[in-house]
Scaffold this motif. Structure first.
Motif, PDB file in Angstrom:
ATOM      1  N   ARG A  70       0.822  -1.221   0.000  1.00 12.57           N
ATOM      2  CA  ARG A  70       0.000   0.000   0.000  1.00 12.57           C
ATOM      3  C   ARG A  70       0.852   1.264   0.000  1.00 12.57           C
ATOM      4  O   ARG A  70       0.446   2.272  -0.578  1.00 12.57           O
ATOM      5  CB  ARG A  70      -0.914   0.021   1.229  1.00 12.57           C
ATOM      6  N   PHE A  71       2.005   1.222   0.662  1.00 18.13           N
ATOM      7  CA  PHE A  71       2.874   2.401   0.778  1.00 18.13           C
ATOM      8  C   PHE A  71       4.113   2.207  -0.090  1.00 18.13           C
ATOM      9  O   PHE A  71       4.601   1.089  -0.260  1.00 18.13           O
ATOM     10  CB  PHE A  71       3.325   2.594   2.228  1.00 18.13           C
ATOM     11  N   ILE A  72       4.615   3.325  -0.606  1.00 19.74           N
ATOM     12  CA  ILE A  72       5.844   3.294  -1.397  1.00 19.74           C
ATOM     13  C   ILE A  72       6.762   4.408  -0.925  1.00 19.74           C
ATOM     14  O   ILE A  72       6.367   5.579  -0.906  1.00 19.74           O
ATOM     15  CB  ILE A  72       5.556   3.478  -2.896  1.00 19.74           C
ATOM     16  N   ILE A  73       7.992   4.044  -0.574  1.00 16.59           N
ATOM     17  CA  ILE A  73       8.983   5.030  -0.157  1.00 16.59           C
ATOM     18  C   ILE A  73       9.936   5.279  -1.323  1.00 16.59           C
ATOM     19  O   ILE A  73      10.300   4.350  -2.049  1.00 16.59           O
ATOM     20  CB  ILE A  73       9.746   4.562   1.101  1.00 16.59           C
ATOM     21  N   SER A  74      10.319   6.539  -1.498  1.00 17.27           N
ATOM     22  CA  SER A  74      11.256   6.882  -2.563  1.00 17.27           C
ATOM     23  C   SER A  74      12.102   8.066  -2.106  1.00 17.27           C
ATOM     24  O   SER A  74      11.780   8.704  -1.105  1.00 17.27           O
ATOM     25  CB  SER A  74      10.516   7.207  -3.853  1.00 17.27           C
ATOM     26  N   ARG A  75      13.172   8.347  -2.850  1.00 16.39           N
ATOM     27  CA  ARG A  75      14.037   9.465  -2.479  1.00 16.39           C
ATOM     28  C   ARG A  75      14.622  10.097  -3.727  1.00 16.39           C
ATOM     29  O   ARG A  75      14.764   9.450  -4.776  1.00 16.39           O
ATOM     30  CB  ARG A  75      15.141   9.002  -1.526  1.00 16.39           C
ATOM     31  N   ASP A  76      14.980  11.368  -3.570  1.00 20.81           N
ATOM     32  CA  ASP A  76      15.670  12.100  -4.623  1.00 20.81           C
ATOM     33  C   ASP A  76      16.899  12.729  -3.980  1.00 20.81           C
ATOM     34  O   ASP A  76      16.792  13.731  -3.269  1.00 20.81           O
ATOM     35  CB  ASP A  76      14.744  13.171  -5.212  1.00 20.81           C
ATOM     36  N   ASN A  77      18.057  12.124  -4.216  1.00 19.69           N
ATOM     37  CA  ASN A  77      19.277  12.594  -3.559  1.00 19.69           C
ATOM     38  C   ASN A  77      19.750  13.938  -4.094  1.00 19.69           C
ATOM     39  O   ASN A  77      20.586  14.596  -3.471  1.00 19.69           O
ATOM     40  CB  ASN A  77      20.382  11.555  -3.698  1.00 19.69           C
ATOM     41  N   GLY A  78      19.223  14.351  -5.223  1.00 20.73           N
ATOM     42  CA  GLY A  78      19.580  15.657  -5.762  1.00 20.73           C
ATOM     43  C   GLY A  78      18.772  16.784  -5.142  1.00 20.73           C
ATOM     44  O   GLY A  78      19.061  17.960  -5.396  1.00 20.73           O
ATOM     45  N   LYS A  79      17.756  16.407  -4.338  1.00 21.94           N
ATOM     46  CA  LYS A  79      16.900  17.406  -3.716  1.00 21.94           C
ATOM     47  C   LYS A  79      16.839  17.251  -2.199  1.00 21.94           C
ATOM     48  O   LYS A  79      16.080  17.967  -1.539  1.00 21.94           O
ATOM     49  CB  LYS A  79      15.480  17.313  -4.285  1.00 21.94           C
ATOM     50  N   ASN A  80      17.623  16.315  -1.638  1.00 19.26           N
ATOM     51  CA  ASN A  80      17.547  16.028  -0.196  1.00 19.26           C
ATOM     52  C   ASN A  80      16.101  15.741   0.220  1.00 19.26           C
ATOM     53  O   ASN A  80      15.617  16.250   1.236  1.00 19.26           O
ATOM     54  CB  ASN A  80      18.103  17.199   0.622  1.00 19.26           C
ATOM     55  N   LEU A  81      15.433  14.899  -0.557  1.00 21.91           N
ATOM     56  CA  LEU A  81      13.997  14.677  -0.386  1.00 21.91           C
ATOM     57  C   LEU A  81      13.706  13.186  -0.301  1.00 21.91           C
ATOM     58  O   LEU A  81      14.232  12.389  -1.077  1.00 21.91           O
ATOM     59  CB  LEU A  81      13.249  15.272  -1.569  1.00 21.91           C
ATOM     60  N   VAL A  82      12.848  12.823   0.642  1.00 21.51           N
ATOM     61  CA  VAL A  82      12.317  11.467   0.704  1.00 21.51           C
ATOM     62  C   VAL A  82      10.797  11.574   0.808  1.00 21.51           C
ATOM     63  O   VAL A  82      10.273  12.480   1.456  1.00 21.51           O
ATOM     64  CB  VAL A  82      12.904  10.669   1.891  1.00 21.51           C
ATOM     65  N   THR A  83      10.097  10.692   0.116  1.00 25.02           N
ATOM     66  CA  THR A  83       8.642  10.737   0.098  1.00 25.02           C
ATOM     67  C   THR A  83       8.054   9.389   0.503  1.00 25.02           C
ATOM     68  O   THR A  83       8.710   8.351   0.403  1.00 25.02           O
ATOM     69  CB  THR A  83       8.116  11.116  -1.292  1.00 25.02           C
ATOM     70  N   LEU A  84       6.818   9.446   0.953  1.00 20.84           N
ATOM     71  CA  LEU A  84       6.071   8.243   1.288  1.00 20.84           C
ATOM     72  C   LEU A  84       4.700   8.359   0.646  1.00 20.84           C
ATOM     73  O   LEU A  84       3.884   9.179   1.075  1.00 20.84           O
ATOM     74  CB  LEU A  84       5.938   8.064   2.803  1.00 20.84           C
ATOM     75  N   GLN A  85       4.464   7.588  -0.385  1.00 14.44           N
ATOM     76  CA  GLN A  85       3.162   7.541  -1.036  1.00 14.44           C
ATOM     77  C   GLN A  85       2.310   6.514  -0.307  1.00 14.44           C
ATOM     78  O   GLN A  85       2.688   5.344  -0.239  1.00 14.44           O
ATOM     79  CB  GLN A  85       3.313   7.165  -2.511  1.00 14.44           C
ATOM     80  N   MET A  86       1.184   6.973   0.221  1.00  5.10           N
ATOM     81  CA  MET A  86       0.330   6.094   1.012  1.00  5.10           C
ATOM     82  C   MET A  86      -1.000   5.920   0.288  1.00  5.10           C
ATOM     83  O   MET A  86      -1.724   6.902   0.079  1.00  5.10           O
ATOM     84  CB  MET A  86       0.107   6.687   2.395  1.00  5.10           C
ATOM     85  N   ASN A  87      -1.296   4.702  -0.101  1.00  7.66           N
ATOM     86  CA  ASN A  87      -2.529   4.384  -0.819  1.00  7.66           C
ATOM     87  C   ASN A  87      -3.394   3.443   0.010  1.00  7.66           C
ATOM     88  O   ASN A  87      -2.915   2.806   0.949  1.00  7.66           O
ATOM     89  CB  ASN A  87      -2.183   3.730  -2.157  1.00  7.66           C
ATOM     90  N   SER A  88      -4.648   3.363  -0.373  1.00  6.49           N
ATOM     91  CA  SER A  88      -5.592   2.463   0.313  1.00  6.49           C
ATOM     92  C   SER A  88      -5.509   2.634   1.824  1.00  6.49           C
ATOM     93  O   SER A  88      -5.401   1.660   2.575  1.00  6.49           O
ATOM     94  CB  SER A  88      -5.295   1.004  -0.077  1.00  6.49           C
ATOM     95  N   LEU A  89      -5.566   3.858   2.253  1.00 10.06           N
ATOM     96  CA  LEU A  89      -5.395   4.154   3.671  1.00 10.06           C
ATOM     97  C   LEU A  89      -6.533   3.579   4.498  1.00 10.06           C
ATOM     98  O   LEU A  89      -7.689   3.517   4.047  1.00 10.06           O
ATOM     99  CB  LEU A  89      -5.277   5.660   3.882  1.00 10.06           C
ATOM    100  N   LYS A  90      -6.171   3.181   5.727  1.00  8.62           N
ATOM    101  CA  LYS A  90      -7.113   2.590   6.665  1.00  8.62           C
ATOM    102  C   LYS A  90      -7.140   3.432   7.936  1.00  8.62           C
ATOM    103  O   LYS A  90      -6.169   4.124   8.253  1.00  8.62           O
ATOM    104  CB  LYS A  90      -6.671   1.168   7.014  1.00  8.62           C
TER     105      LYS A  90
END
Length: 125
Positions: A70-90
């Motif tokens: 349901r969740f996907i973690i990703s990062r962009d090292n060129g932007k000092n950014l990490v994200t968490l996409q959360m789907n089908s939330l409960k």
């Protein structure tokens, strides 16, 4: 001084989606790219629990069983950014979500050095 700042939390109905972001300040892009980045969460009256972690390359990830698929973690090292996409939330995903920086792809809070202040996620039924 390293600072982690989360954003993107909010209120959503069950089945909905949210995307959390964590920006890291006070580190060069090279330094940011040396650390594993993780998301933890803490619900009222409960201990802080591991959600997901991504290694410094961005090629390795690990998820808690409760969010796998349901969740996907990703990062962009060129932007000092990490994200968490959360789907089908409960409703049980309701918590304050924290971004953390560390090493060893750990799943316990003690393995992380830097923390953000958190962002609230509320999922209504």
């Amino acid at each position: 001084q390293v600072q982690l700042v989360e954003s993107g939390g909010g209120r959503v109905q069950a089945g909905g989606s949210l995307r959390l972001s964590c920006l890291v300040f006070g580190q060069t892009f090279k330094d940011f790219g040396s650390y594993d980045m993780a998301w933890f969460r803490q619900a009222p009256g409960k201990e802080r629990e591991f959600v997901a972690v991504i290694d410094w390359t961005g090629g390795g990830t690990r998820y808690a069983d409760s969010v796998k698929g349901r969740f996907i973690i990703s990062r962009d090292n060129g932007k000092n950014l990490v994200t968490l996409q959360m789907n089908s939330l409960k409703p049980e995903d309701t918590a304050v979500y924290y971004c953390a920086s560390g090493t060893l792809m750990g799943v316990t809070p003690q393995q992380y050095t830097y923390w953000g202040r958190g962002t609230q996620v509320t999922v209504s039924s």
